[in-house]
Design a protein around this motif. Structure first.
Motif, mmCIF file in Angstrom:
data_model
loop_
_atom_site.group_PDB
_atom_site.id
_atom_site.type_symbol
_atom_site.label_atom_id
_atom_site.label_comp_id
_atom_site.label_asym_id
_atom_site.label_seq_id
_atom_site.Cartn_x
_atom_site.Cartn_y
_atom_site.Cartn_z
ATOM 1 N N VAL A 35 8.144 1.208 -4.465
ATOM 2 C CA VAL A 35 8.355 -0.222 -4.146
ATOM 3 C C VAL A 35 7.426 -0.725 -3.241
ATOM 4 O O VAL A 35 6.671 -0.027 -2.310
ATOM 5 C CB VAL A 35 9.858 -0.500 -3.634
ATOM 6 C CG1 VAL A 35 10.990 -0.059 -4.376
ATOM 7 C CG2 VAL A 35 10.036 0.429 -2.222
ATOM 8 N N VAL A 36 7.108 -2.140 -3.141
ATOM 9 C CA VAL A 36 6.214 -2.573 -2.443
ATOM 10 C C VAL A 36 6.522 -3.813 -1.643
ATOM 11 O O VAL A 36 6.101 -4.029 -0.259
ATOM 12 C CB VAL A 36 4.884 -2.942 -2.940
ATOM 13 C CG1 VAL A 36 4.097 -1.739 -3.557
ATOM 14 C CG2 VAL A 36 4.969 -4.107 -4.109
ATOM 15 N N ASP A 37 7.646 -4.216 -2.278
ATOM 16 C CA ASP A 37 8.296 -5.324 -1.334
ATOM 17 C C ASP A 37 9.724 -5.755 -1.739
ATOM 18 O O ASP A 37 10.053 -5.449 -2.892
ATOM 19 C CB ASP A 37 7.519 -6.628 -1.023
ATOM 20 C CG ASP A 37 7.537 -7.409 -2.422
ATOM 21 O OD1 ASP A 37 6.291 -7.325 -3.138
ATOM 22 O OD2 ASP A 37 8.428 -7.984 -2.886
ATOM 23 N N CYS A 50 7.378 -3.066 2.292
ATOM 24 C CA CYS A 50 8.055 -2.006 2.729
ATOM 25 C C CYS A 50 7.557 -0.603 1.876
ATOM 26 O O CYS A 50 6.681 -0.852 0.879
ATOM 27 C CB CYS A 50 9.329 -2.004 2.281
ATOM 28 S SG CYS A 50 10.018 -2.495 0.477
ATOM 29 N N THR A 51 7.921 0.538 2.139
ATOM 30 C CA THR A 51 7.176 1.482 1.403
ATOM 31 C C THR A 51 8.867 2.728 1.265
ATOM 32 O O THR A 51 9.735 2.103 1.461
ATOM 33 C CB THR A 51 6.028 2.473 2.135
ATOM 34 O OG1 THR A 51 5.647 3.437 1.310
ATOM 35 C CG2 THR A 51 6.596 2.949 3.443
ATOM 36 N N LEU A 52 8.275 4.000 0.852
ATOM 37 C CA LEU A 52 9.507 5.017 0.824
ATOM 38 C C LEU A 52 8.888 5.911 1.660
ATOM 39 O O LEU A 52 7.657 6.352 1.974
ATOM 40 C CB LEU A 52 9.446 5.427 -0.588
ATOM 41 C CG LEU A 52 10.272 4.517 -1.652
ATOM 42 C CD1 LEU A 52 10.006 5.017 -2.894
ATOM 43 C CD2 LEU A 52 11.417 3.998 -1.147
ATOM 44 N N LEU A 53 10.073 6.868 2.345
ATOM 45 C CA LEU A 53 9.758 8.003 3.200
ATOM 46 C C LEU A 53 9.694 9.149 1.910
ATOM 47 O O LEU A 53 10.750 9.639 1.513
ATOM 48 C CB LEU A 53 10.970 8.236 4.019
ATOM 49 C CG LEU A 53 10.503 9.260 4.953
ATOM 50 C CD1 LEU A 53 9.467 8.936 5.922
ATOM 51 C CD2 LEU A 53 11.983 9.394 5.941
ATOM 52 N N ALA A 74 0.911 -1.048 -0.100
ATOM 53 C CA ALA A 74 -0.009 -0.079 0.021
ATOM 54 C C ALA A 74 0.843 1.247 -0.023
ATOM 55 O O ALA A 74 0.787 2.086 0.891
ATOM 56 C CB ALA A 74 -0.937 -0.054 1.326
ATOM 57 N N ALA A 75 1.524 1.366 -0.917
ATOM 58 C CA ALA A 75 2.659 2.661 -1.207
ATOM 59 C C ALA A 75 1.858 3.545 -2.180
ATOM 60 O O ALA A 75 0.807 2.999 -2.962
ATOM 61 C CB ALA A 75 3.745 2.232 -1.488
ATOM 62 N N GLN A 76 2.121 4.933 -2.494
ATOM 63 C CA GLN A 76 1.517 5.475 -2.962
ATOM 64 C C GLN A 76 2.206 5.603 -4.491
ATOM 65 O O GLN A 76 3.192 6.408 -4.926
ATOM 66 C CB GLN A 76 1.379 6.901 -2.787
ATOM 67 C CG GLN A 76 2.694 7.658 -2.071
ATOM 68 C CD GLN A 76 2.343 9.044 -1.278
ATOM 69 O OE1 GLN A 76 1.606 8.749 -0.079
ATOM 70 N NE2 GLN A 76 2.801 9.944 -1.488
ATOM 71 N N ILE A 116 14.087 3.412 1.833
ATOM 72 C CA ILE A 116 13.156 2.364 1.974
ATOM 73 C C ILE A 116 12.943 2.350 3.381
ATOM 74 O O ILE A 116 13.831 2.523 4.252
ATOM 75 C CB ILE A 116 14.052 1.322 1.601
ATOM 76 C CG1 ILE A 116 14.152 1.148 -0.009
ATOM 77 C CG2 ILE A 116 13.101 -0.146 1.862
ATOM 78 C CD1 ILE A 116 15.078 0.209 -0.606
ATOM 79 N N VAL A 117 11.832 2.131 3.831
ATOM 80 C CA VAL A 117 11.271 1.958 5.146
ATOM 81 C C VAL A 117 10.744 0.448 5.284
ATOM 82 O O VAL A 117 9.572 0.371 4.534
ATOM 83 C CB VAL A 117 10.488 3.043 5.677
ATOM 84 C CG1 VAL A 117 9.797 2.502 7.127
ATOM 85 C CG2 VAL A 117 11.001 4.396 5.734
#
Length: 329
Positions: free
Chosen positions: A221-223, A229-232, A23-25, A269-270
């Motif tokens: 990115v989603v994984d 994972c997501t991005l800041l 669920a990243a944008q 990456i988070v």
């Protein structure tokens, strides 16, 4: 990824392992969000004088383009907390506090957009913004940051970047504004403004804010290594990610093997779950490049830094030289 001068200690805890939905944008998420909610934003602009591009950009940031767990659970698109005499339903989610925070629950997205307008219109801290033109998205973005709407130091730049990248300025008949110039509307007829040429940029000219947002969204990115994972993203803090995915900041710090939110930077990456002991993908080795760090490689491949060091018979402080061959499994 930016270099880090400070390494950290790493504590293993017994955690409940769970898999989060991606669920990243992404760019497509953002465009879908704009298409779905632009009419509501325009209606709020007509009634309250808050620029629709600003409202949409804030919604994109605060709700992860409608994908955040908070938004899906509560129709809360702007991260508004249940303060100030709120008597409605409440949703508990992690934010920047040591315990879960109380967020307002709305019956619909339209109700959330309306409450966002009321929060801005009724608060004395935002009063000066309403003297600005509805086409002055730059002035509004900077004013919101100065008034303390968000804690991210690049919040205004992020709003501007999203507005320019996705041409949100055109939604209310506005134009792409040249940085540092005053918005001058020379003529208005049939609700279509005409702008002085000195304040207008061509759509294909890029500002620094636009470049930063585009660079972040292109890294969507989603994984990694089968870990969510997501991005800041620009304009976000670790607290925003905690709220969106309902994970405490402490766990996010543990998952990403840092001791402070300040160790994570725009575009990083988070990870939303614990990294693995080795890489499960097809690659067995990685050849280091200029500027690589052991931590950066561990984030790139979703491997715990202690395991990555052990596999390569080095310690956490060993300099990584260009061309150095590193085992990933």
């Amino acid at each position: 990824m930016m270099k880090r001068s400070v390494f950290f200690f790493f504590v293993l805890l017994t955690l409940t392992v769970f898999k989060l939905p991606a669920a990243a944008q992404s760019a497509s998420d953002i465009m879908a969000y704009v298409s779905q909610y632009k009419d509501i934003a325009l209606a709020e602009e007509r009634e309250f004088g808050i620029p629709a591009p600003i409202t949409l950009a804030q919604g994109i940031l605060e709700s992860g383009a409608g994908k955040s767990g908070l938004t899906r659970s509560s129709n809360n698109h702007f991260g508004v907390k249940a303060l100030g005499g709120w008597n409605g339903a409440v949703h508990l989610a992690w934010d920047d506090e040591p315990q879960k925070s109380r967020f307002r629950v709305y019956a619909s997205a339209a109700e959330s957009f309306r409450d966002h307008s009321l929060v801005l219109a009724r608060s004395s801290r935002y009063r000066s913004l309403f003297s600005k033109s509805i086409y002055d998205y730059r002035g509004w973005a900077i004013g919101l940051q100065r008034a303390g709407y968000a804690t991210a130091t690049n919040y205004a730049a992020a709003l501007i970047g999203f507005i320019e990248t996705y041409h949100l300025y055109a939604i209310n008949g506005g134009v792409k504004l040249r940085p540092g110039r005053t918005v001058i509307v020379t003529h208005t007829a049939q609700q279509q403004p005409t702008f002085d040429e000195s304040c207008v940029m061509a759509d294909d000219e890029q500002t620094e804010e636009e470049q930063a947002v585009q660079a972040a969204v292109q890294r969507y990115v989603v994984d990694i290594n089968d870990i969510s994972c997501t991005l800041l993203y620009p304009g976000m803090t670790l607290a925003n990610i905690a709220m969106k995915y309902d994970i405490s900041q402490q766990k996010l710090l543990e998952y990403n093997e840092v001791t402070s939110a300040s160790d994570l930077h725009e575009g990083d990456i988070v990870f939303l779950d614990k990294k693995k002991k080795k890489y499960t993908g097809a690659r067995d080795y990685y050849y280091a490049r200029e500027g690589d760090t052991l931590y950066g490689i561990s984030q790139q491949f979703g491997i715990r830094i202690a395991n990555l060091a052990r596999m390569n018979d080095i310690d956490l402080f060993t300099p990584i030289r260009p061309g150095m061959k590193l085992n990933l499994k």
